[in-house]
Design a protein around this motif. Structure first.
Motif, PDB file in Angstrom:
ATOM      1  N   LYS A 118      -8.790  10.224   2.341  1.00 10.59           N
ATOM      2  CA  LYS A 118      -8.904  10.348   0.897  1.00 10.59           C
ATOM      3  C   LYS A 118      -8.810   8.977   0.216  1.00 10.59           C
ATOM      4  CE  LYS A 118      -6.907  15.007   0.789  1.00 10.59           C
ATOM      5  NZ  LYS A 118      -5.812  15.871   0.287  1.00 10.59           N
ATOM      6  N   SER A 119      -8.298   7.991   0.955  1.00  4.87           N
ATOM      7  CA  SER A 119      -8.146   6.634   0.417  1.00  4.87           C
ATOM      8  C   SER A 119      -9.240   5.738   0.997  1.00  4.87           C
ATOM      9  CB  SER A 119      -6.760   6.076   0.754  1.00  4.87           C
ATOM     10  OG  SER A 119      -5.748   6.933   0.295  1.00  4.87           O
ATOM     11  N   LYS A 120     -10.480   6.035   0.653  1.00  9.51           N
ATOM     12  CA  LYS A 120     -11.621   5.324   1.237  1.00  9.51           C
ATOM     13  C   LYS A 120     -11.597   3.831   0.894  1.00  9.51           C
ATOM     14  CE  LYS A 120     -14.665   9.393   1.262  1.00  9.51           C
ATOM     15  NZ  LYS A 120     -14.578   9.610   2.706  1.00  9.51           N
ATOM     16  N   LYS A 121     -11.178   3.499  -0.319  1.00 11.27           N
ATOM     17  CA  LYS A 121     -11.136   2.090  -0.717  1.00 11.27           C
ATOM     18  C   LYS A 121     -10.107   1.306   0.100  1.00 11.27           C
ATOM     19  CE  LYS A 121     -12.837   2.635  -5.444  1.00 11.27           C
ATOM     20  NZ  LYS A 121     -12.542   2.447  -6.888  1.00 11.27           N
ATOM     21  N   LYS A 122      -8.979   1.966   0.411  1.00 15.09           N
ATOM     22  CA  LYS A 122      -7.964   1.306   1.229  1.00 15.09           C
ATOM     23  C   LYS A 122      -8.464   1.076   2.651  1.00 15.09           C
ATOM     24  CE  LYS A 122      -3.703   2.642  -1.157  1.00 15.09           C
ATOM     25  NZ  LYS A 122      -2.392   3.328  -1.025  1.00 15.09           N
ATOM     26  N   VAL A 123      -9.184   2.056   3.182  1.00 17.13           N
ATOM     27  CA  VAL A 123      -9.758   1.898   4.524  1.00 17.13           C
ATOM     28  C   VAL A 123     -10.734   0.725   4.543  1.00 17.13           C
ATOM     29  CG1 VAL A 123     -11.228   2.965   6.282  1.00 17.13           C
ATOM     30  CG2 VAL A 123      -9.467   4.325   5.134  1.00 17.13           C
ATOM     31  N   LEU A 124     -11.593   0.650   3.533  1.00 22.02           N
ATOM     32  CA  LEU A 124     -12.565  -0.442   3.440  1.00 22.02           C
ATOM     33  C   LEU A 124     -11.858  -1.787   3.312  1.00 22.02           C
ATOM     34  CD1 LEU A 124     -15.482  -1.451   3.146  1.00 22.02           C
ATOM     35  CD2 LEU A 124     -15.313  -0.962   0.691  1.00 22.02           C
ATOM     36  N   GLY A 129      -6.232  -4.726  -1.332  1.00 25.48           N
ATOM     37  CA  GLY A 129      -5.012  -4.889  -0.556  1.00 25.48           C
ATOM     38  C   GLY A 129      -5.146  -4.411   0.879  1.00 25.48           C
ATOM     39  N   PHE A 130      -4.105  -4.709   1.632  1.00 27.11           N
ATOM     40  CA  PHE A 130      -4.064  -4.398   3.065  1.00 27.11           C
ATOM     41  C   PHE A 130      -2.996  -3.339   3.315  1.00 27.11           C
ATOM     42  CE2 PHE A 130      -2.605  -5.085   7.405  1.00 27.11           C
ATOM     43  CZ  PHE A 130      -3.802  -5.217   8.098  1.00 27.11           C
ATOM     44  N   ASP A 131      -3.415  -2.215   3.887  1.00 32.90           N
ATOM     45  CA  ASP A 131      -2.491  -1.120   4.180  1.00 32.90           C
ATOM     46  C   ASP A 131      -2.144  -1.164   5.665  1.00 32.90           C
ATOM     47  OD1 ASP A 131      -1.454   1.504   4.918  1.00 32.90           O
ATOM     48  OD2 ASP A 131      -2.075   2.155   2.921  1.00 32.90           O
ATOM     49  N   PHE A 132      -0.923  -1.587   5.979  1.00 34.88           N
ATOM     50  CA  PHE A 132      -0.524  -1.772   7.373  1.00 34.88           C
ATOM     51  C   PHE A 132      -0.488  -0.449   8.139  1.00 34.88           C
ATOM     52  CE2 PHE A 132       2.570  -2.690  10.803  1.00 34.88           C
ATOM     53  CZ  PHE A 132       1.888  -3.759  11.389  1.00 34.88           C
ATOM     54  N   THR A 133      -0.159   0.639   7.466  1.00 30.40           N
ATOM     55  CA  THR A 133      -0.137   1.944   8.131  1.00 30.40           C
ATOM     56  C   THR A 133      -1.536   2.349   8.575  1.00 30.40           C
ATOM     57  OG1 THR A 133       1.760   2.661   6.817  1.00 30.40           O
ATOM     58  CG2 THR A 133       0.457   4.382   7.886  1.00 30.40           C
ATOM     59  N   ILE A 134      -2.509   2.187   7.681  1.00 28.48           N
ATOM     60  CA  ILE A 134      -3.904   2.486   8.035  1.00 28.48           C
ATOM     61  C   ILE A 134      -4.364   1.560   9.149  1.00 28.48           C
ATOM     62  CG2 ILE A 134      -6.284   2.379   7.195  1.00 28.48           C
ATOM     63  CD1 ILE A 134      -5.280   3.346   4.494  1.00 28.48           C
ATOM     64  N   TRP A 135      -3.963   0.292   9.065  1.00 29.01           N
ATOM     65  CA  TRP A 135      -4.363  -0.685  10.087  1.00 29.01           C
ATOM     66  C   TRP A 135      -3.847  -0.278  11.464  1.00 29.01           C
ATOM     67  CZ3 TRP A 135      -7.590  -4.484  11.005  1.00 29.01           C
ATOM     68  CH2 TRP A 135      -7.320  -5.403  12.018  1.00 29.01           C
ATOM     69  N   LYS A 136      -2.595   0.160  11.532  1.00 30.01           N
ATOM     70  CA  LYS A 136      -2.044   0.588  12.818  1.00 30.01           C
ATOM     71  C   LYS A 136      -2.797   1.800  13.362  1.00 30.01           C
ATOM     72  CE  LYS A 136       2.311   1.086  11.786  1.00 30.01           C
ATOM     73  NZ  LYS A 136       3.749   1.405  11.994  1.00 30.01           N
ATOM     74  N   GLN A 137      -3.132   2.725  12.489  1.00 23.11           N
ATOM     75  CA  GLN A 137      -3.870   3.913  12.920  1.00 23.11           C
ATOM     76  C   GLN A 137      -5.267   3.542  13.420  1.00 23.11           C
ATOM     77  OE1 GLN A 137      -3.740   6.264   9.356  1.00 23.11           O
ATOM     78  NE2 GLN A 137      -1.733   7.149   9.817  1.00 23.11           N
ATOM     79  N   MET A 138      -5.908   2.626  12.705  1.00 24.48           N
ATOM     80  CA  MET A 138      -7.252   2.186  13.101  1.00 24.48           C
ATOM     81  C   MET A 138      -7.212   1.427  14.425  1.00 24.48           C
ATOM     82  SD  MET A 138      -8.921   1.069   9.439  1.00 24.48           S
ATOM     83  CE  MET A 138     -10.603   0.984  10.053  1.00 24.48           C
TER      84      MET A 138
END
Length: 487
Positions: free
Chosen positions: A75-81, A210-219
């Motif tokens: 749902k947070s497509k901008k954060k993923v990008l 910004g950089f989302d460390f939680t998303i980064w770890k999942q990716m």
């Protein structure tokens, strides 16, 4: 519009984006084999290009497929990008600094001129920075824009390479500003358009949130097996050139050049498999929640086999026409490897379609295991056979490795994500097209001579019979697939 029609329309656009640049790349290959001074120089170019493919995988570390997976479902497509862009920007910057500080060590390690590597590092860095912007275009369904930008890259590279290799020596005023080494000039021609392309794709970098460390770890968790799989695939795809250079008797670098030149004669099947992958990968993820997805996946795989089987027999019949546009006559002696490479890419295209099961179920570790297994086959068989039969070993090994990967992926998919593939028909068309390929190339062509009228008459007759048999047998299936509406 039906989902399958949408898929094939997108695949057609990606096909154009792949085919037109590859047509220029084919002409570029003819240009290189004609104007690069020696087979050894062309071999050096080919081996460095192989390292480019391997380092492209390392530098992107599975982020392209991870981006598709998380962008499609988050749902947070901008954060993923934003997270994807910043992550690759940081690692690419670090790589570039370290690589430039160690140019002399890279030359010592590779045995290739550091001047070549200077441009190659630039190409690698810029290519990596464009991975997510290109993936974003695909995720947004902007296939035409993707196609145009890809074509711009290859057109500029082609024009610059043509100018550098053919005309530069006749213009002393300009030549004084450039090196005389034709291999280095080629890498310069690759580097320059990357700057322009990055400017065309740079817009997402100005909208980072910004950089989302939680998303980064999942990716990273999702992408690490893809990195392993990608690296193993790169070994399957390119490492044979290095092994030929290290293990072949005689002028081994020249042998690598011969092998690479004729390997590229399989461009038709590689185009088909690549266009299919580009079109189908976002589609697989977008349709994964549909209750009819397994049946749809099975139908798409079967359609790929139908089209691939027909393409294979016609392509091998016309191989002596294709060679005139792809390589200089000085490289024809290695043409006997082509059927193995064509069949290998047919297997690989099927494997890519079968791989949907571990991608949509987030079991990417199985893809890594399969690819590593293929890489082990590639390395072991090449090491064992190259000293005995030369570069023919690499062509045979590529075919075997992709065939084994295809079979293993299918067997595992039955346990983890059952898909109702029409195995009987798929096996029938595989055996029929491969058998026809062997007859056309190794019996008819060898008996009547390369380029003889008998080769074309008998070859085209067999190709038409194979095509008619498949199309008549699958007429209802094809019509149903094209007419099927979204449920």
């Amino acid at each position: 519009m039906s989902t399958t029609r949408k898929l094939f329309q997108q695949t057609a656009v990606y096909g154009v984006a792949t085919v037109l640049p590859r047509v220029l790349t084919v002409l570029l290959n003819l240009l290189l084999t004609t104007f690069i001074d020696t087979r050894q120089d062309f071999g050096n170019l080919s081996i460095i290009f192989s390292w480019i493919i391997i380092f492209n995988v390392i530098l992107t570390y599975g982020m392209e497929t991870s981006f598709f997976r998380f962008y499609s479902h988050s749902k947070s497509k901008k954060k993923v990008l934003s997270t994807s862009l910043l992550g690759l920007l940081a690692t690419t910057t670090l790589f570039t600094i370290i690589a430039f500080l160690n140019l002399d060590n890279i030359e010592l390690w590779s045995g290739k001129n550091s001047e070549y590597w200077r441009w190659v590092i630039g190409v690698l860095a810029l290519d990596t920075l464009m991975v997510i912007p290109f993936a974003y275009l695909r995720a947004q369904g902007m296939a035409r824009k993707y196609a145009i930008i890809k074509m711009i890259d290859v057109v500029i590279s082609f024009v610059l390479t043509t100018f550098f290799l053919v005309f530069l020596s006749d213009i002393p005023v300009i030549q004084q500003w450039f090196p005389t080494d034709k291999v280095e000039l080629f890498f310069i021609a690759l580097f320059i358009p990357k700057i322009f392309l990055l400017l065309l794709l740079i817009k997402p970098y100005f909208h980072i949130e910004g950089f989302d460390f939680t998303i980064w770890k999942q990716m990273m968790k999702y992408g690490t097996p893809i990195l392993v799989a990608g690296l193993a695939f790169a070994i399957n795809e390119t490492f044979d050139k290095q092994l030929i250079e290290w293990l072949s008797p005689g002028n081994s670098t020249a042998q690598a050049g011969l092998y690479t030149a004729c390997y590229r004669l399989a461009v038709g099947m590689t185009l088909f498999a690549t266009a299919f992958k580009l079109g189908v990968e976002p589609f697989f993820f977008s349709e994964s929640k549909d209750k009819n997805a397994p049946q749809l996946y099975a139908s798409i795989t079967k359609m790929f086999v139908i089209l691939g089987a027909i393409a294979l027999v016609f392509y091998i019949t016309l191989i002596d026409v294709v060679k005139l546009a792809v390589i200089d006559s000085d490289y024809y002696e290695a043409i006997f490897i082509v059927p193995y490479v064509l069949i290998a890419y047919f297997f690989f295209g099927i494997y890519q379609s079968l791989s949907v099961w571990y991608k949509v179920t987030d079991k990417t570790k199985y893809g890594a295991i399969i690819s590593v297994f293929g890489a082990i086959i590639t390395i072991a068989a090449n090491v064992l056979l190259i000293p005995k039969i030369g570069y023919l070993a690499s062509a045979i090994t590529t075919c075997v490795a992709y065939g084994v990967m295809m079979i293993v992926s299918y067997l595992w998919s039955r346990k983890h994500f059952p898909i109702p593939y029409d195995i009987r028909s798929i096996l029938l068309y595989l055996l029929l097209s491969i058998g026809a390929t062997v007859v056309i190339f190794y019996l008819i062509r060898d008996s009547y001579g390369a380029g003889s009228w008998q080769q074309y008459v008998y070859g085209l007759s067999i190709s038409l019979l194979v095509s008619a048999f498949i199309l008549v047998r699958e007429k209802n299936f094809i019509l149903q697939l094209l007419k099927k509406n979204d449920s």
